[in-house]
Design a protein around this motif. Sequence first.
Motif, PDB file in Angstrom:
ATOM      1  N   ASP A  78       0.807  -1.211   0.000  1.00  0.00           N
ATOM      2  CA  ASP A  78       0.000   0.000   0.000  1.00  0.00           C
ATOM      3  C   ASP A  78       0.849   1.273   0.000  1.00  0.00           C
ATOM      4  N   LYS A  79       2.147   1.123   0.241  1.00  0.00           N
ATOM      5  CA  LYS A  79       3.040   2.284   0.265  1.00  0.00           C
ATOM      6  C   LYS A  79       3.918   2.362  -0.986  1.00  0.00           C
ATOM      7  N   LYS A  80       4.008   1.258  -1.727  1.00  0.00           N
ATOM      8  CA  LYS A  80       4.891   1.223  -2.884  1.00  0.00           C
ATOM      9  C   LYS A  80       4.235   1.969  -4.049  1.00  0.00           C
ATOM     10  N   LEU A 176       9.896   7.260  -2.774  1.00  0.00           N
ATOM     11  CA  LEU A 176       9.410   7.033  -1.406  1.00  0.00           C
ATOM     12  C   LEU A 176       9.935   8.110  -0.458  1.00  0.00           C
ATOM     13  N   SER A 181       2.947  12.191  -3.696  1.00  0.00           N
ATOM     14  CA  SER A 181       2.035  11.219  -4.281  1.00  0.00           C
ATOM     15  C   SER A 181       2.329  11.079  -5.768  1.00  0.00           C
TER      16      SER A 181
END
Length: 228
Positions: A78-80, A176, A181
Amino acid sequence: MAAQGLSVFPIIPSNQYRTKSFEKVLVSFSLSNSLVGTKLSIEPASFGLVASKRRSFTVATVSFSLPTTKKTQEVAADKKPRWSARAIKSFAMGELEARKLKFPTTGTEALLMGILVEGTSLASKFLRENGITLFKVREEIVNLLGRSDLYFFSPEHPPLTEQAQSALDWAIEEKLKSGESGEITSSHLLLGIWSQKGSAGQKILAGFGFDDEKAKELAKTVSLWTRI
């Protein structure tokens, strides 16, 4: 365009055999390449053929990923961030350019060519504005690395060199770190190539006047676009 040997369109009977309603035809196929890590899948969809000649639609789900190392694989799903379509095409074009030159691997120099072949990304436009074109890069690659044996056949998907893989990982990690976004773009890929000091791609960029100042300029432009 359908894949070779696979038809994805239902055969519609001629008028004399048509009735007021037809059975729905389900179409599903999947094209995948485990080596590249790219998968294209089209979910089952129904084609409703009715007398009112309503248009039929296919619902497609496309998911893409590029080769990653164990380190980047450990990032939570969900963060990649995802790779942009242009970045993915740049990667695919890079593989193709490596094959054209009969190289056994896909290096940073091939990724650089891929960005220029794709041609529509911010990165490719930035390169051209600074006088770095595909023809110049290809010629410099041959001068730097030489020509491969005429009778050598590259694999369908030449494996990434260690530096090329590091360029991809760098792009993911920097995206990251930025906390911004959006997708990982061809610009991130280009900056990843530049980060690999001593690699063929980085040497070629430097030879055409690309330097750390240019890299910062591109990075600022990328950051600006993500905020718009």
